[in-house]
Design an enzyme around this catalytic site. Structure first.
Site, short mmCIF file in Angstrom:
data_model
loop_
_atom_site.label_atom_id
_atom_site.label_comp_id
_atom_site.label_asym_id
_atom_site.label_seq_id
_atom_site.Cartn_x
_atom_site.Cartn_y
_atom_site.Cartn_z
N LYS A 243 0.84 -1.20 0.00
CA LYS A 243 0.00 0.00 0.00
C LYS A 243 0.88 1.26 0.00
CE LYS A 243 -2.60 -2.25 -0.93
NZ LYS A 243 -3.53 -2.26 -2.06
N ASP A 306 -7.59 -0.02 -5.85
CA ASP A 306 -6.28 0.57 -6.07
C ASP A 306 -6.30 1.58 -7.21
OD1 ASP A 306 -3.32 0.33 -5.28
OD2 ASP A 306 -3.25 0.17 -7.45
N GLU A 310 -5.80 5.68 -6.37
CA GLU A 310 -4.73 6.53 -6.85
C GLU A 310 -5.27 7.69 -7.70
OE1 GLU A 310 -2.56 3.33 -8.40
OE2 GLU A 310 -3.47 3.33 -10.40
#
Length: 587
Positions: A243, A306, A310
């Protein structure tokens, strides 16, 4: 944040078509739970109904596959391991299972990697250098004879970088990508996502039967699913997804050599297990990387959270909101230096450190009474404009649109069809980031910057909106907190604090860098056109929204995760040598 950026050059031809994990339970799990001390641990039913109605009343028809009318129940993520100790944690009333890391567990790596003689690390971008070095160092400490070998395409400039940190052709630890894949029992595929999408058939064809494919991002699964495909059935497929960007994975591992358990948290998934070894191999991989704790997910849930994360608070959204707020503050008479401090430095310093160690409520509680009013004004005005973009982004990821966008962008990096190449452009050349260079030159060592209430309100609203989207979409609290809170404040923001937005974004994967550039302007636009206009028009504070914030059960869950946090804070000096070569100060 996963996948690396060093790559095989994506082919220009469209890939053609080519050819479940066990969820087991262990009676050996120990229980590890903390009371929700200092946090209000449950929300009122009225508050939850309000949030549910807000999120679900606007679902797009094109996203019907992922639209939800209420909070989805997370799938069971229990697992079995015969090597490591599984612990049960309680997060906001949900029981989840983790494995704690630590250097004292390195002695178990030979058992976890039983049957593996060579680990091939494919690629040398963001994650590749960090994972290869951490694995090698951990296996040496474990007195294991497993070889960690780097595989690169012929002619790659990364050969020199790999040699510089001790991988060589002479020692059998550096070589051609295809030879490395063919000779490895565990293949860690850390090339760019776009390169994976364009070369997966050749990669699969070179893997040995019963070998294990290791991913640090679920992107390839999403790409295969979009074409109705899956992985070959004669290999196991696992994921370990740190992470944080690769440089953080390496930096904290090195910093933590004297502190047991220091590092970057990771999720793991077993997508396919042909011989029953997959879970232990994945957990051994995560422990060897230095993960303080490893939590379970699925490959599909990982890539959705994910890629979404981002583009949200981890990179894109935070870039967008500081650009918007810097303009606002300077247009209203604030000096440029102070405006930079009250936007970037405020978020990357004081706010991040406070959230990391004490949680979001501590940010609010540290403000004066007047400051709390400014926080509430900013939070109330920003929450839904941020959520609108986040909601759209998540559904674009879930529908495969963002995955397709990344694949196509990767192909535009090269000349084709008579059109020029379009690599990614710079993102730190505007006046704001030049001011940042000046501010950092005069910044006292250890200065975390001010706590500006309005900026704090916008940033925390963004964080809570992202948490709410992931929760509504059925992600586990471990995944929600790591993708929305821990990775942001502990891994990424310190890089922006050190040297600005490009230093943070461009140390990440190609997928992350592309997404940040694409979505940052959307957050900037929505805040400028909606949130700040509402503030200027004197829109009343949404008291229900503020009450929801105070009462949200995520605060108690964050406190549990904080108890698992290592005592080491990442140190990112301006002359850092552990970052991507082109971003080193000497260049």
């Amino acid at each position: 944040m996963a996948a690396a950026t060093s790559s095989i050059a994506p082919s220009l031809s469209h890939p053609s078509a080519s050819p479940s994990s066990k969820t087991l339970r262990s009676s050996k799990a120990s229980t590890f739970a903390f009371p929700n001390i200092g946090f209000i641990s449950s929300a009122s039913s009225k508050s939850l109904r309000s949030l549910t109605a807000t999120v679900t009343g606007n679902g797009a028809l094109s996203a019907r596959m992922v639209a939800a009318s209420a909070v989805r129940t997370p799938v069971s993520l229990d697992f079995e391991t015969s090597v490591f100790k599984k612990e049960k944690v309680s997060l906001a009333g949900h029981e989840e299972y983790i494995v704690r890391g630590g250097r004292d567990l390195f002695k178990h790596l030979p058992d976890a990697f039983k049957g593996i003689k060579q680990i091939g690390v494919i690629g040398w971008g963001s994650q590749g250098p960090a994972q290869a070095q951490n694995l090698r160092d951990s296996l040496v400490e474990a007195k294991s004879d497993i070889v960690v070998k780097i595989g690169l395409r012929k002619g790659s400039k990364s050969f020199e970088e790999a040699r510089a940190v001790g991988f060589t052709e002479e020692s059998g630890t550096l070589g051609d990508i295809w030879e490395t894949i063919s000779g490895s029992d565990l293949v860690l595929l850390l090339i760019s996502d776009a390169a994976q999408a364009d070369n997966y058939e050749k990669i699969f064809s070179h893997m040995k039967p019963n070998s294990i494919l290791g991913l640090s991002h679920g992107f390839l699964l999403g790409h295969l699913q979009s074409m109705g495909l899956d992985f070959p059935k004669n290999i196991s497929v696992v994921a370990v997804c740190p992470k944080g960007m690769g440089p953080s994975v390496r930096r904290l591992y090195v910093q933590g050599k004297e502190i047991n358990g220091a590092g970057i948290n990771a999720s793991f998934a077993v997508h396919q297990d042909v011989d029953g070894r997959a879970a232990d191999v994945a957990l051994g991989w995560s422990v060897a990387l230095g993960s303080p704790f490893t939590f379970a997910t699925t490959l599909e849930q990982e890539y959705k959270s994910d890629i979404f994360g981002e583009r949200g608070i981890l990179l894109g959204a935070v870039h967008g909101i500081v650009e918007s707020l810097f303009r606002r503050y300077t247009e209203n008479g604030m000096s440029e230096d102070l405006a930079y401090k009250n936007t970037v430095e405020c978020i990357t310093g004081t706010i991040s450190r406070t959230i990391s160690t004490q949680g979001m409520l501590a940010v609010y509680n540290s403000l004066s009474e007047e400051g709390k009013k400014d926080f509430e004004t900013a939070y109330s005005a920003s929450f839904y404009p941020c959520m609108e973009i986040l909601y759209e982004c998540y559904e674009d990821v879930a529908a495969g649109s963002e995955i397709r966008s990344v694949v196509l962008a990767g192909r535009r990096f090269y000349d084709k069809e008579g059109l020029p190449a379009f690599p990614m452009g710079k993102i730190d050349q505007t006046r704001m980031w030049k001011v940042g260079e000046r501010v950092r030159k005069s910044r006292p060592a250890g200065d975390l910057g001010p706590l500006y209430p309005f900026t704090a309100g916008v940033y925390v609203a963004l964080m809570m909106a992202q948490i709410e989207i992931l929760r509504k979409k059925g992600h586990s609290y471990s995944e929600i907190i790591n993708e929305s809170v821990i990775e942001s404040v502990d891994s990424l923001n310190p890089f922006m604090h050190a040297r600005g937005v490009s230093f943070m974004v461009d140390n990440c994967s190609t997928t992350a860098r592309l997404g940040s550039r694409k979505w940052a302007p959307r957050f900037d636009y929505n805040l400028t056109q909606q949130a700040l206009v509402a503030v200027d028009n004197g829109a009343p504070i949404n008291k229900d929204l503020i009450s929801n914030f105070f009462a949200d059960p995520v605060h108690g869950a964050i406190e549990v995760c904080a108890q698992l946090r290592p005592t080491v804070d990442i140190s990112v000096p301006e002359d850092a040598d552990f970052v991507r070569p082109e971003l080193r100060q000497s260049n």
